[in-house]
Design a protein around this motif. Structure first.
Motif, PDB file in Angstrom:
ATOM      1  N   THR A 160       9.328  12.025   6.432  1.00 33.22           N
ATOM      2  CA  THR A 160       9.270  12.941   5.503  1.00 33.22           C
ATOM      3  C   THR A 160       8.511  12.494   4.104  1.00 33.22           C
ATOM      4  OG1 THR A 160      10.476  14.383   3.868  1.00 33.22           O
ATOM      5  CG2 THR A 160      11.547  12.547   4.430  1.00 33.22           C
ATOM      6  N   ASN A 161       7.819  13.344   3.476  1.00 32.48           N
ATOM      7  CA  ASN A 161       7.286  13.267   2.075  1.00 32.48           C
ATOM      8  C   ASN A 161       8.281  13.669   0.966  1.00 32.48           C
ATOM      9  OD1 ASN A 161       6.729  15.795   2.170  1.00 32.48           O
ATOM     10  ND2 ASN A 161       4.541  15.418   1.653  1.00 32.48           N
ATOM     11  N   LYS A 162       9.441  13.933   1.269  1.00 29.20           N
ATOM     12  CA  LYS A 162      10.379  14.725   0.177  1.00 29.20           C
ATOM     13  C   LYS A 162      10.573  13.631  -1.083  1.00 29.20           C
ATOM     14  CE  LYS A 162      15.094  13.628   0.766  1.00 29.20           C
ATOM     15  NZ  LYS A 162      15.729  13.808  -0.820  1.00 29.20           N
ATOM     16  N   ASP A 163      10.552  12.318  -0.870  1.00 30.80           N
ATOM     17  CA  ASP A 163      10.689  11.628  -1.961  1.00 30.80           C
ATOM     18  C   ASP A 163       9.719  11.542  -3.070  1.00 30.80           C
ATOM     19  OD1 ASP A 163      13.515  10.793  -0.814  1.00 30.80           O
ATOM     20  OD2 ASP A 163      12.392   9.334   0.352  1.00 30.80           O
ATOM     21  N   ASP A 164       8.563  11.829  -2.797  1.00 27.24           N
ATOM     22  CA  ASP A 164       7.448  12.110  -3.955  1.00 27.24           C
ATOM     23  C   ASP A 164       6.416  13.200  -3.478  1.00 27.24           C
ATOM     24  OD1 ASP A 164       6.186  10.804  -1.751  1.00 27.24           O
ATOM     25  OD2 ASP A 164       5.195   9.178  -3.164  1.00 27.24           O
ATOM     26  N   TYR A 165       7.138  14.321  -2.866  1.00 26.81           N
ATOM     27  CA  TYR A 165       6.257  15.498  -2.719  1.00 26.81           C
ATOM     28  C   TYR A 165       5.219  15.953  -3.845  1.00 26.81           C
ATOM     29  CZ  TYR A 165       5.712  20.097  -1.090  1.00 26.81           C
ATOM     30  OH  TYR A 165       5.324  21.453  -0.741  1.00 26.81           O
ATOM     31  N   ASP A 166       5.886  15.946  -4.919  1.00 23.09           N
ATOM     32  CA  ASP A 166       4.729  16.470  -6.046  1.00 23.09           C
ATOM     33  C   ASP A 166       3.993  15.518  -6.630  1.00 23.09           C
ATOM     34  OD1 ASP A 166       6.254  18.980  -6.384  1.00 23.09           O
ATOM     35  OD2 ASP A 166       7.864  18.036  -7.743  1.00 23.09           O
ATOM     36  N   ALA A 167       4.024  14.217  -5.826  1.00 25.94           N
ATOM     37  CA  ALA A 167       2.892  13.058  -6.289  1.00 25.94           C
ATOM     38  C   ALA A 167       1.627  14.036  -5.737  1.00 25.94           C
ATOM     39  CB  ALA A 167       2.957  11.917  -5.889  1.00 25.94           C
ATOM     40  N   LYS A 168       0.180  13.304  -6.385  1.00 25.92           N
ATOM     41  CA  LYS A 168      -1.066  13.957  -6.119  1.00 25.92           C
ATOM     42  C   LYS A 168      -1.474  13.455  -4.627  1.00 25.92           C
ATOM     43  CE  LYS A 168      -5.929  13.555  -7.495  1.00 25.92           C
ATOM     44  NZ  LYS A 168      -6.953  12.836  -8.250  1.00 25.92           N
ATOM     45  N   THR A 169      -0.927  12.290  -4.224  1.00 25.40           N
ATOM     46  CA  THR A 169      -0.938  11.810  -2.770  1.00 25.40           C
ATOM     47  C   THR A 169       0.174  11.203  -2.551  1.00 25.40           C
ATOM     48  OG1 THR A 169      -3.369  11.139  -3.029  1.00 25.40           O
ATOM     49  CG2 THR A 169      -2.110  10.181  -1.261  1.00 25.40           C
ATOM     50  N   SER A 170       1.220  11.991  -1.968  1.00 23.89           N
ATOM     51  CA  SER A 170       2.703  11.739  -1.680  1.00 23.89           C
ATOM     52  C   SER A 170       2.445  10.701  -0.401  1.00 23.89           C
ATOM     53  CB  SER A 170       3.493  13.085  -1.134  1.00 23.89           C
ATOM     54  OG  SER A 170       2.935  13.751   0.048  1.00 23.89           O
ATOM     55  N   SER A 171       3.761  10.107  -0.319  1.00 26.26           N
ATOM     56  CA  SER A 171       3.661   8.846   0.692  1.00 26.26           C
ATOM     57  C   SER A 171       4.993   9.459   1.673  1.00 26.26           C
ATOM     58  CB  SER A 171       3.928   7.379   0.243  1.00 26.26           C
ATOM     59  OG  SER A 171       5.250   7.706  -0.652  1.00 26.26           O
ATOM     60  N   TRP A 172       4.849   8.564   2.805  1.00 26.35           N
ATOM     61  CA  TRP A 172       5.896   9.212   3.788  1.00 26.35           C
ATOM     62  C   TRP A 172       6.888   8.190   4.026  1.00 26.35           C
ATOM     63  CZ3 TRP A 172       5.921  13.686   6.136  1.00 26.35           C
ATOM     64  CH2 TRP A 172       4.600  14.601   5.849  1.00 26.35           C
ATOM     65  N   SER A 173       8.130   8.452   4.324  1.00 25.16           N
ATOM     66  CA  SER A 173       9.479   7.750   4.292  1.00 25.16           C
ATOM     67  C   SER A 173       9.913   7.952   5.867  1.00 25.16           C
ATOM     68  CB  SER A 173      10.456   8.053   3.311  1.00 25.16           C
ATOM     69  OG  SER A 173       9.880   7.579   2.049  1.00 25.16           O
ATOM     70  N   ALA A 195      12.767   3.228   5.914  1.00 24.47           N
ATOM     71  CA  ALA A 195      11.629   2.457   5.413  1.00 24.47           C
ATOM     72  C   ALA A 195      10.755   3.628   4.823  1.00 24.47           C
ATOM     73  CB  ALA A 195      11.013   1.985   6.835  1.00 24.47           C
ATOM     74  N   ASP A 196       9.911   3.127   3.769  1.00 29.47           N
ATOM     75  CA  ASP A 196       8.992   3.887   3.051  1.00 29.47           C
ATOM     76  C   ASP A 196       7.652   3.238   2.853  1.00 29.47           C
ATOM     77  OD1 ASP A 196       9.744   2.426   0.966  1.00 29.47           O
ATOM     78  OD2 ASP A 196      10.175   3.717  -0.394  1.00 29.47           O
ATOM     79  N   TRP A 197       6.567   4.086   2.780  1.00 32.53           N
ATOM     80  CA  TRP A 197       5.409   3.452   2.459  1.00 32.53           C
ATOM     81  C   TRP A 197       5.107   3.344   0.770  1.00 32.53           C
ATOM     82  CZ3 TRP A 197       1.259   1.766   4.709  1.00 32.53           C
ATOM     83  CH2 TRP A 197      -0.012   1.453   4.286  1.00 32.53           C
ATOM     84  N   ASN A 198       4.648   2.032   0.506  1.00 28.96           N
ATOM     85  CA  ASN A 198       4.528   1.596  -0.598  1.00 28.96           C
ATOM     86  C   ASN A 198       3.091   1.881  -1.058  1.00 28.96           C
ATOM     87  OD1 ASN A 198       3.765   0.011  -3.023  1.00 28.96           O
ATOM     88  ND2 ASN A 198       5.967  -0.892  -2.983  1.00 28.96           N
ATOM     89  N   ARG A 199       2.612   2.808  -1.804  1.00 30.38           N
ATOM     90  CA  ARG A 199       1.364   2.940  -2.289  1.00 30.38           C
ATOM     91  C   ARG A 199       0.544   2.099  -3.102  1.00 30.38           C
ATOM     92  NH1 ARG A 199       1.341   7.994  -5.301  1.00 30.38           N
ATOM     93  NH2 ARG A 199       3.530   7.875  -5.389  1.00 30.38           N
ATOM     94  N   LYS A 200       1.330   1.247  -3.745  1.00 28.21           N
ATOM     95  CA  LYS A 200       0.953   0.224  -4.735  1.00 28.21           C
ATOM     96  C   LYS A 200       0.360  -1.112  -3.684  1.00 28.21           C
ATOM     97  CE  LYS A 200       3.533   1.261  -8.720  1.00 28.21           C
ATOM     98  NZ  LYS A 200       4.392   0.709  -9.679  1.00 28.21           N
ATOM     99  N   THR A 201       1.221  -1.398  -2.913  1.00 32.57           N
ATOM    100  CA  THR A 201       0.923  -2.594  -1.872  1.00 32.57           C
ATOM    101  C   THR A 201       0.186  -2.207  -0.525  1.00 32.57           C
ATOM    102  OG1 THR A 201       3.164  -2.862  -0.957  1.00 32.57           O
ATOM    103  CG2 THR A 201       2.731  -3.975  -2.956  1.00 32.57           C
ATOM    104  N   ARG A 202       0.190  -0.856  -0.445  1.00 32.83           N
ATOM    105  CA  ARG A 202      -0.172  -0.357   1.006  1.00 32.83           C
ATOM    106  C   ARG A 202       0.519  -0.817   2.164  1.00 32.83           C
ATOM    107  NH1 ARG A 202      -4.035   3.243   0.508  1.00 32.83           N
ATOM    108  NH2 ARG A 202      -4.884   2.853   2.565  1.00 32.83           N
ATOM    109  N   ASN A 203       1.609  -1.164   1.874  1.00 33.45           N
ATOM    110  CA  ASN A 203       2.567  -1.635   2.962  1.00 33.45           C
ATOM    111  C   ASN A 203       3.738  -0.786   3.403  1.00 33.45           C
ATOM    112  OD1 ASN A 203       1.108  -4.129   3.480  1.00 33.45           O
ATOM    113  ND2 ASN A 203       2.116  -5.116   1.774  1.00 33.45           N
ATOM    114  N   ILE A 204       4.283  -0.903   4.511  1.00 24.66           N
ATOM    115  CA  ILE A 204       5.489  -0.071   4.863  1.00 24.66           C
ATOM    116  C   ILE A 204       6.577  -1.148   4.352  1.00 24.66           C
ATOM    117  CG2 ILE A 204       6.959   0.535   6.932  1.00 24.66           C
ATOM    118  CD1 ILE A 204       4.321   1.215   8.054  1.00 24.66           C
ATOM    119  N   LEU A 205       7.345  -0.758   3.649  1.00 24.66           N
ATOM    120  CA  LEU A 205       8.777  -1.183   3.504  1.00 24.66           C
ATOM    121  C   LEU A 205       9.950  -1.089   4.086  1.00 24.66           C
ATOM    122  CD1 LEU A 205       8.269  -1.212  -0.589  1.00 24.66           C
ATOM    123  CD2 LEU A 205       7.595  -2.750   0.982  1.00 24.66           C
TER     124      LEU A 205
END
Length: 142
Positions: A84-97, A112-122
């Protein structure tokens, strides 16, 4: 709300489905919260639900505006994984968890979620022997 997608467990005992409602851009989030507070607790919103087909018990395992996809049951139908992308749905480019649910819990847990800053899966700590590996393969393929 509309049913956006669904999955039936292999053993036929459970049905998981995603609901979706239109988010009003005209109303502020405070207005939406007060409206939601006035609604009955059993009213449906965006989220994932699991229906036990044997006893007709319906459980909302996660809610919030966003997209929910790649529902995947374990072999025995007692666990469900999805992204889901619910955790930052309103972001310009939301990430998936990635989320995981296991009976008899009433709540899906973040795995797990996708960290947009490091571009890694956490990754979080996934439960051993769960359905997560197949969900990860589906999530990463999209």
């Amino acid at each position: 709300p509309n049913v956006a997608s669904f999955r039936i467990s292999k053993n036929g005992a459970s049905l998981a489905f995603v609901t979706s409602v239109e988010k009003s851009s005209d109303k502020k989030s405070d207005d939406m919260e007060s409206k939601n507070d006035a609604e009955p607790k059993d009213s449906m919103t965006d989220g994932v639900y699991v229906l036990n087909l044997e006893n007709q018990e319906l459980t909302q395992i996660i809610s919030g505006f966003g997209h929910y996809k790649n529902l995947s049951f374990s072999e025995n139908g007692e666990e469900l994984a999805f992204v889901t992308n619910k955790d930052d749905y309103d972001a310009k480019t939301s990430s998936w968890s990635l989320y995981h649910w296991k009976q008899p819990s009433n709540q899906a847990e973040l795995v797990a979620d996708w960290n947009r800053k490091t571009r890694n899966i956490l990754p979080m700590c996934p439960p051993q022997g769960s359905v997560l590996s197949s969900c990860w393969m589906k999530a990463l393929a999209n």
